[in-house]
Structure formats: C-alpha cells, structure tokens
Design a protein around this motif. Sequence first.
Motif, PDB file in Angstrom:
ATOM      1  N   ASP A 249      -4.192   0.149  -3.964  1.00 45.69           N
ATOM      2  CA  ASP A 249      -3.242  -1.242  -3.358  1.00 45.69           C
ATOM      3  C   ASP A 249      -1.615  -0.787  -4.272  1.00 45.69           C
ATOM      4  N   ALA A 250      -1.812  -0.112  -5.284  1.00 45.52           N
ATOM      5  CA  ALA A 250      -0.994   1.108  -6.128  1.00 45.52           C
ATOM      6  C   ALA A 250      -0.175   2.278  -5.837  1.00 45.52           C
ATOM      7  N   SER A 256       4.338   4.118   0.194  1.00 46.00           N
ATOM      8  CA  SER A 256       5.414   3.293   0.435  1.00 46.00           C
ATOM      9  C   SER A 256       7.129   2.670   0.501  1.00 46.00           C
ATOM     10  N   ARG A 257       7.123   3.209  -0.714  1.00 43.26           N
ATOM     11  CA  ARG A 257       8.263   3.533  -1.557  1.00 43.26           C
ATOM     12  C   ARG A 257       8.618   4.677  -1.827  1.00 43.26           C
ATOM     13  N   ASP A 258       7.940   5.939  -1.232  1.00 42.10           N
ATOM     14  CA  ASP A 258       8.058   7.453  -0.873  1.00 42.10           C
ATOM     15  C   ASP A 258       8.730   7.290   0.576  1.00 42.10           C
ATOM     16  N   ARG A 271       8.169  -7.191  -0.275  1.00 41.89           N
ATOM     17  CA  ARG A 271       7.207  -5.881   0.764  1.00 41.89           C
ATOM     18  C   ARG A 271       5.617  -5.951   0.353  1.00 41.89           C
ATOM     19  N   PHE A 272       5.718  -6.485  -0.790  1.00 38.70           N
ATOM     20  CA  PHE A 272       4.031  -6.939  -1.651  1.00 38.70           C
ATOM     21  C   PHE A 272       3.545  -8.503  -1.665  1.00 38.70           C
ATOM     22  N   LEU A 276       1.263  -9.179  -4.826  1.00 36.60           N
ATOM     23  CA  LEU A 276       1.889  -9.115  -6.740  1.00 36.60           C
ATOM     24  C   LEU A 276       2.529 -10.865  -7.340  1.00 36.60           C
ATOM     25  N   LYS A 277       1.615 -11.384  -6.812  1.00 30.98           N
ATOM     26  CA  LYS A 277       1.801 -12.974  -7.184  1.00 30.98           C
ATOM     27  C   LYS A 277       1.985 -13.025  -8.426  1.00 30.98           C
TER      28      LYS A 277
END
Length: 331
Positions: A249-250, A256-258, A271-272, A276-277
């Motif tokens: 997931d990381a 996605s960030r790139d 976005r996630f 990221l709860k």
Amino acid sequence: MRLQRQQGVAVITALLLTTLAITIVASLFWQQQVQVRSIENQRMQLQKKWILRGAIDWARLILREDAKQSANVDHLGEPWAVKLADTRLDQYVENARTDNDDSDATLSGQVIDAQAMYNLNNLATDGNIDPREVDTFSRLLVNLRFDGQLAQPVAEMVARTQSRVVAAPGSSSAESGPGKSASDSSLPEVQFLRFTQVDDLLAINGFSPDMIERLKGFVTVLPRKTAINVNTTFAEVLAARVNGLSMGDAAAMIASRDRAYFRTVEEFTSRFEDKLKTVAAKDVAVSTNFFIINGKVKMNRSALDVSALIERADNVASTTMTTTVLWVREN
C-alpha cells in the motif's frame, strides 16, 4: 711509492667529498619538492573548501527562492531536487596548470529532503521515551530486514543524551516563596554526549557498519521532532510511520504521489482514506524545514566530499524565509 699513496688518498677523499656534496644537494632538492607539493595540496584543499562553501550558499539561495514560490509544499518536481552532475569549473579555479590548459576541477552535488527520512530524535522528548515512536522505528527496521527489537535500546540512548530538569532533593513547590518558582529549585540532570548523527548507533550492540550505511538512506538525526514529508519519503518509511500500512500500500501511495504530488495533508489522507485511518496529523506533512546538501569537488588528483544540514524557517521579524547552516561535515 709514498707519493702514489698520497695521490690515491686524495682521489678517494675527492670522490667522498663529491658524493657527500651530491647527497646534500639532492636532499635539499627533495625537501624543496616536498615543500612545494605540500603548499600545492594546501592551496588545492583551500580552493575546494571555498568552492563547496559557494555551492552551499547557492543551494541556500535556491531553497529561499523555492519558499517564495511554494512555501506550503515541497516535492521532488521542484528545482532544489534536481541533482547536479559533474560540472567542469573551467578557468575559474587555479590548479597549478598553465594558462592555456583547462581546469580539471569539477563540482557535483544534490539537495535531499531530510524530512523524507525518519528522525531518530522523535524517539524521545526531554529525556522521556515515546513508546509510539519506538513502535514506528521498530517497524522501519523490520521493513529494512533488520531486528525490530533494536528500536528500544536506540530510544534509550537518544533519551539519555537529551537534557532534562529534575527536582533537587528536599525541594517542593510548597517551599517556593513569593517570587520564587518551582523551577528555581530544580537542577539540570547530568547529560551524556548529544546524539547527533546516525553513525552514533555503532555504540549500540547489534549495529554494524554495513547496517549503518543501509540505514543512512532512511534515517537521520534532526535538532527537534519532525513529521515526514509524504511528497518525498520512501515506501519503507511511510509504511513504518502509518501503523497497519503494508509495504504494498505504501508503494502504491508513492506511485500515486509521483504522478501528482500532495498539496495538503488533507489531500493525502482523503486520497487514501481507507488506508490512513490511524495516521495522526502531526506525523505527516507536505512541506519541509530541513534539507541535507551533499557536494563533491574533484581537482586533479584529489577530491573533497562534504554534507551540510540546512534549516529553512520563517523569519518573524522580516516575514521572509531564512536558511541556516546547522553543521558541515566531511564524508
């Protein structure tokens, strides 16, 4: 016969004196050559230091200009993140060559976001260990295929090197008279040598030089507690920072960030949202205050490689961004 002996002795004496004179002259020439070479090396070393000092100032200027353009976000698509390949300095540096020859001096370097890495000073505050941060560092060690149990002794070492204030024996807040605060009856605790660099981990059993070299790409030591910048961090660090987040997931978040960097922390979490709860707002950021500048100068037969830690912060008096060199180290 006696005359021939005297002549022979004279010839031998002349040869010995000639040999002695040649030896003395050769020794003088050798000493002169050594002194000249030493002066050349000192001059080249000084030139390299001045070149790197100029490179650091140039990088600080880039960071200040970047703050003017995008003070609230830092990502890998900005000018400061562009790596400087070997660049010839041409005639701008003297290096014992003739005026008609080009210089062999080259400069290379890179600015790195220090908050892309895990800050070991997060492990403790004012000498008190933070169990939550110990768990984070333990997960990072596991992600790097090291023993996660090493996180606890590291936290203990960091805590011992931080200053803290303890109450003096027999003192209490009730004994404080008018105009006398409780802090007046406190004494600073004995402090160990400050934990300042990743190499200090070698003092802990279980860490080897090879491990330290591997950790240097993911771990750093900054003056105070910091959040990681999700726009520049690595999958191993992000998976450690967010409890329950897998490496897969990381890695998907990094991909996605790139494609499109995060403009705010809220954009990152939204976005996630399902992944990221458990993340706390204080743990992540999209901007950076600390940068590491790596620079290397090659000049003829020698090279100088240094790193510098830069803090970029708001100047309250002038409402502008300032950059401060916290340390410079030769690698």
